[in-house]
Write a protein that holds these residues in place. Structure first.
Motif, PDB file in Angstrom:
ATOM      1  N   MET A  18      42.394  50.442  35.508  1.00 42.72           N
ATOM      2  CA  MET A  18      41.205  49.749  36.075  1.00 42.72           C
ATOM      3  C   MET A  18      40.623  48.800  34.801  1.00 42.72           C
ATOM      4  N   ILE A  19      40.548  49.628  33.537  1.00 41.67           N
ATOM      5  CA  ILE A  19      40.208  48.857  32.378  1.00 41.67           C
ATOM      6  C   ILE A  19      41.169  47.613  31.889  1.00 41.67           C
ATOM      7  N   ARG A  20      42.322  47.831  32.131  1.00 46.26           N
ATOM      8  CA  ARG A  20      43.132  46.837  31.800  1.00 46.26           C
ATOM      9  C   ARG A  20      43.132  45.527  32.721  1.00 46.26           C
ATOM     10  N   ALA A  21      42.838  45.883  34.051  1.00 47.16           N
ATOM     11  CA  ALA A  21      42.698  45.007  35.105  1.00 47.16           C
ATOM     12  C   ALA A  21      41.351  44.307  34.864  1.00 47.16           C
ATOM     13  N   SER A  25      41.004  40.229  33.648  1.00 49.62           N
ATOM     14  CA  SER A  25      40.696  39.222  34.679  1.00 49.62           C
ATOM     15  C   SER A  25      39.296  38.602  34.524  1.00 49.62           C
ATOM     16  N   PHE A  26      38.541  39.203  33.466  1.00 49.30           N
ATOM     17  CA  PHE A  26      37.430  38.868  33.400  1.00 49.30           C
ATOM     18  C   PHE A  26      36.780  38.758  31.584  1.00 49.30           C
ATOM     19  N   GLU A  56      34.074  43.838  44.522  1.00 50.00           N
ATOM     20  CA  GLU A  56      35.162  43.391  45.196  1.00 50.00           C
ATOM     21  C   GLU A  56      36.448  43.496  44.521  1.00 50.00           C
ATOM     22  N   PHE A  57      36.511  43.180  43.298  1.00 49.34           N
ATOM     23  CA  PHE A  57      37.799  43.233  42.364  1.00 49.34           C
ATOM     24  C   PHE A  57      38.150  44.716  42.374  1.00 49.34           C
ATOM     25  N   VAL A  58      37.312  45.644  42.035  1.00 49.82           N
ATOM     26  CA  VAL A  58      37.581  46.882  41.867  1.00 49.82           C
ATOM     27  C   VAL A  58      38.057  47.632  43.200  1.00 49.82           C
TER      28      VAL A  58
END
Length: 69
Positions: A18-21, A25-26, A56-58
């Protein structure tokens, strides 16, 4: 802006994913998930987007995500 969210991220692997994503992305200065907290708090510093976009992303990554006041 700092975002603080309740999640259901439970493992080190899920946290890293999740941290990488989020980081890729942001634009954020830091991102952390407290696995010891009962709410598995996701804290994002210097968010450049609205909270609902992060939520929504998470969720699209397969996790629960709700804003914490």
């Amino acid at each position: 802006m700092v975002g603080v969210f309740k999640t259901n991220i439970n493992s080190l692997e899920e946290r890293q994913q999740m941290i990488r994503a989020i980081s890729s992305s942001f634009e954020v200065s830091s991102c952390h998930v407290d696995l010891e907290d009962c709410d598995k708090v996701l804290r994002i510093a210097d968010m450049q987007v609205e909270e609902n976009i992060i939520i929504e992303f998470v969720k699209k990554q397969g996790f629960l995500c709700e804003s914490l006041e």
